[in-house]
Write a protein that holds these residues in place. Structure first.
Motif, PDB file in Angstrom:
ATOM      1  N   ARG A 124      16.467   6.711   1.618  1.00  0.00           N
ATOM      2  CA  ARG A 124      15.015   6.677   1.630  1.00  0.00           C
ATOM      3  C   ARG A 124      14.491   5.295   1.242  1.00  0.00           C
ATOM      4  O   ARG A 124      15.159   4.512   0.591  1.00  0.00           O
ATOM      5  N   LYS A 132       5.834   1.082  -5.702  1.00  0.00           N
ATOM      6  CA  LYS A 132       6.225   2.251  -4.923  1.00  0.00           C
ATOM      7  C   LYS A 132       5.257   2.500  -3.772  1.00  0.00           C
ATOM      8  O   LYS A 132       5.668   2.790  -2.651  1.00  0.00           O
ATOM      9  N   GLU A 191       6.149   2.634   0.251  1.00  0.00           N
ATOM     10  CA  GLU A 191       5.836   3.815   1.068  1.00  0.00           C
ATOM     11  C   GLU A 191       4.932   3.442   2.239  1.00  0.00           C
ATOM     12  O   GLU A 191       5.088   3.977   3.345  1.00  0.00           O
ATOM     13  N   ASP A 203       6.938   1.779   4.882  1.00  0.00           N
ATOM     14  CA  ASP A 203       7.723   2.804   5.585  1.00  0.00           C
ATOM     15  C   ASP A 203       6.873   3.498   6.650  1.00  0.00           C
ATOM     16  O   ASP A 203       7.324   3.715   7.783  1.00  0.00           O
TER      17      ASP A 203
END
Length: 431
Positions: free
Chosen positions: A237, A312, A316, A319
């Motif tokens: 991930r 974070k 994300e 992504d």
């Protein structure tokens, strides 16, 4: 008049220490022995819902497991009344050795992920403890960072606690009730522990939890589930990649082998025994690599912690944007028609001078012409924005899109912009 509890005959709460732990099944407080002349304290565990026969049975199994398999990496049993578990009129309690030190979860949250050598040593000691119980046909079923105490704060002295979900393979009574129960924990949800599963009493599940603990120790990230919404394993991930990819080869490959097998969805495809998992960790430890100095390792550990805690949302968002570009590439291939297919390559995000960036190759395979036409893009997270730049000779050039970190799915024309860009590049590349 307040009814005296059974434990109060010999023990008194250490109220001056203001220490208490609340769990789903029990409450743990610190106590002193009545009449003692030292400050030594112990851990008193009292069952909640004292009439619940299943909880009473679990507490009895916990005490029996710890009494019959004494281990320096588990709390010693001092005293208990759990032999009365069938008499629901008796409130159950157990007094254990008090293990002074933070949990692994507290240590990682306060100081960041562990160095590789420490994570390996900690996990190997945990496996030693687990092997003792597995040889006695006991499983734990609730191994997680919050149930691992670091005795006196030492990373290489982990103590496994809370055997409230333990089972023994020879206990037929437990076998009859387990299929209808929810067991395990939220740290790492395992399919064999779901309600309705008939395989909740499998020692191999504990090995999967240990792999999850090793992963958490290295990355500071909770694995949560074996598969996410796009069927990525925990180590595949977006948040975990910068940490794991920074480990020098060939150790990095060895670590991925541990996770590739340890996080498989099907239980038969995971690690099958403590010795096999220990051997894999030993291979990581014994694989020689050009390791940085201790000072550099400590600095890098702090950077990892800062990246995980502060960036974070940027990871994300990158992504999400990368996935949108992948979809745009597929749409471009469909728009071009027969004889074209998409080919996408995505680089792991990198941290550089305060930026988090990645690049993605949006390739179109014009296989009737025998060519691959590549559109290379750089995705950069800076502050509150994700910027997409087209690369020429792998150097940033034109800005092709901007999206807010808080909403990377914004701008409905984003995908169409890149479909047009990719199609145009293919046409020019074939002309």
């Amino acid at each position: 008049m307040t009814r005296q509890e059974p434990w109060q005959d010999k023990w008194i709460e250490a109220t001056d220490l203001n220490w208490k732990r609340e769990g789903g099944f029990a409450t743990v407080t610190r106590v002193r022995r009545k009449g003692q002349h030292t400050e030594e304290t112990y851990a008193l565990k009292r069952l909640k819902k004292t009439k619940d026969t299943e909880r009473r049975r679990r507490m009895y199994r916990e005490v029996v497991a710890l009494e019959t398999h004494p281990n320096p990496q588990t709390p010693g049993v001092i005293e208990h009344n759990c032999a009365s578990y069938e008499d629901t009129s008796v409130p159950l309690y157990a007094v254990f050795e008090f293990i002074n030190g933070p949990t692994l979860e507290e240590r990682v949250m306060m100081e960041g992920p562990l160095l590789l050598e420490d994570a390996l040593a900690m996990t190997e000691r945990l496996l030693d403890t687990l092997e003792t119980f597995h040889e006695g046909r006991y499983g734990h079923r609730d191994i997680k960072p919050d149930n691992i105490l670091l005795r006196n704060g030492h990373l290489t002295n982990p103590c496994l606690v809370d055997f409230g979900q333990t089972f023994n393979l020879d206990d037929t009574e437990d076998a009859l009730t387990a299929a209808s129960e929810q067991v395990g924990n939220r740290f790492l949800w395992l399919p064999e522990h779901a309600p309705g599963s008939a395989n909740k009493r499998d020692l191999r599940s504990d090995l999967t939890f240990c792999v999850g603990v090793f992963f958490f120790a290295l990355t500071g990230i909770l694995p949560s589930s074996l598969l996410d919404d796009v069927r990525n394993l925990p180590h595949q991930r977006i948040a975990a990649r910068p940490v794991l990819e920074a480990i020098p080869e060939p150790r990095q490959t060895r670590i991925y082998q541990v996770f590739d097998r340890g996080f498989q969805y099907m239980l038969d495809q995971r690690w099958q025994s403590v010795p096999s998992l220990r051997e894999a960790l030993t291979r990581v430890k014994e694989t020689h690599a050009a390791m940085p100095s201790l000072e550099d390792q400590l600095a890098f550990a702090r950077e990892r912690a800062a990246l995980h805690n502060g960036s974070k949302a940027v990871l994300e968002a990158i992504d999400v944007v990368g996935k949108r570009l992948k979809v745009a590439t597929e749409d471009a291939a469909r728009r071009l028609g027969d004889g074209y297919r998409s080919s996408v390559e995505w680089r792991i995000p990198t941290v550089d001078a305060g930026e988090i960036w990645s690049w993605i190759r949006c390739g179109i395979d014009a296989y009737t012409a025998g060519k691959i036409i590549n559109t290379r893009l750089r995705i950069v997270g800076v502050g509150s924005e994700v910027v997409v730049e087209e690369l020429f000779d792998l150097k940033p050039s034109d800005v092709r899109g901007r999206l807010p970190v808080s909403n990377p799915n914004a701008d409905p024309d984003f995908n169409e912009t890149f479909v047009t860009l990719i199609v145009g590049n293919v046409v020019r590349g074939l002309s």
